[in-house]
Scaffold this motif. Sequence first.
Motif, mmCIF file in Angstrom:
data_model
loop_
_atom_site.group_PDB
_atom_site.id
_atom_site.type_symbol
_atom_site.label_atom_id
_atom_site.label_comp_id
_atom_site.label_asym_id
_atom_site.label_seq_id
_atom_site.Cartn_x
_atom_site.Cartn_y
_atom_site.Cartn_z
ATOM 1 N N ARG A 1 0.851 -1.090 -0.014
ATOM 2 C CA ARG A 1 0.051 0.036 0.111
ATOM 3 C C ARG A 1 0.941 1.148 0.142
ATOM 4 N N HIS B 1 -9.835 -12.881 3.178
ATOM 5 C CA HIS B 1 -10.088 -11.595 3.162
ATOM 6 C C HIS B 1 -8.577 -10.872 2.814
ATOM 7 N N PHE B 2 -8.768 -9.726 2.195
ATOM 8 C CA PHE B 2 -7.649 -9.037 1.915
ATOM 9 C C PHE B 2 -8.077 -7.355 2.388
ATOM 10 N N PRO B 3 -6.804 -6.853 3.043
ATOM 11 C CA PRO B 3 -6.927 -5.272 3.219
ATOM 12 C C PRO B 3 -7.351 -4.480 1.876
ATOM 13 N N ASN C 1 -11.034 -5.008 5.591
ATOM 14 C CA ASN C 1 -10.400 -6.171 5.382
ATOM 15 C C ASN C 1 -11.745 -7.068 4.872
ATOM 16 N N HIS C 2 -11.698 -7.384 3.564
ATOM 17 C CA HIS C 2 -12.729 -7.900 2.799
ATOM 18 C C HIS C 2 -12.453 -8.982 1.907
ATOM 19 N N ASP D 1 -6.260 8.142 5.057
ATOM 20 C CA ASP D 1 -6.980 7.427 3.775
ATOM 21 C C ASP D 1 -7.551 8.301 2.827
ATOM 22 N N ARG E 1 -10.610 2.045 4.892
ATOM 23 C CA ARG E 1 -10.068 0.745 5.058
ATOM 24 C C ARG E 1 -10.662 -0.452 5.381
ATOM 25 N N HIS F 1 -4.891 -4.542 -1.507
ATOM 26 C CA HIS F 1 -3.430 -4.317 -1.079
ATOM 27 C C HIS F 1 -3.021 -5.940 -1.007
ATOM 28 N N THR F 2 -2.855 -6.450 -2.069
ATOM 29 C CA THR F 2 -2.431 -8.138 -2.027
ATOM 30 C C THR F 2 -1.701 -8.232 -3.345
ATOM 31 N N THR G 1 -8.799 -0.646 0.355
ATOM 32 C CA THR G 1 -9.102 0.859 0.583
ATOM 33 C C THR G 1 -10.343 1.145 -0.367
#
Length: 139
Positions: free
Chosen positions: A39, A96-98, A119-120, A45, A117, A72-73, A100
């Motif tokens: 990120r 789940h990934f971070p 974690n979805h 943010d 932000r 962000h992966t 924005t």
Amino acid sequence: MAMSSLWWTAILLLALTVSMCNGIPTYQDFLQRHLDIPRTPDSNDNSYCNVMMMRRGMSFPGRCKTLNTFVHTEPADLTTVCTNQPDDSLCTTQQHFPVTVCKLIRSHPTCTYFGNRFNHRVRVKCVGDLPVHLDSTFP
């Protein structure tokens, strides 16, 4: 004869350019619009969204994309969900990934975004075993 060949080459290039500009999504478009790993650091943010939306070509004075999500992966984490899937299928990650999420809050005089932000899990549209469109994210 050479003039005819040149004419058809020009027509073919024009057709190819038009098809590329008509919104046919590609994996490279997906990476440009939605992946940011690691990120990009920023003070908050909102500032992150303002910078990234401009840097990635989604905000110009008078023309602002209303909503965009950055994941962000690593790209491989999202391409695996598309493996062996039919074209145009929507596939959801189990992991789940971070992310924005950037939402437009003002478009004049410049594009201004509110960032959040999460974690979805991520749902993508797959074509040719690759993600080409981020459909949604959710808890």
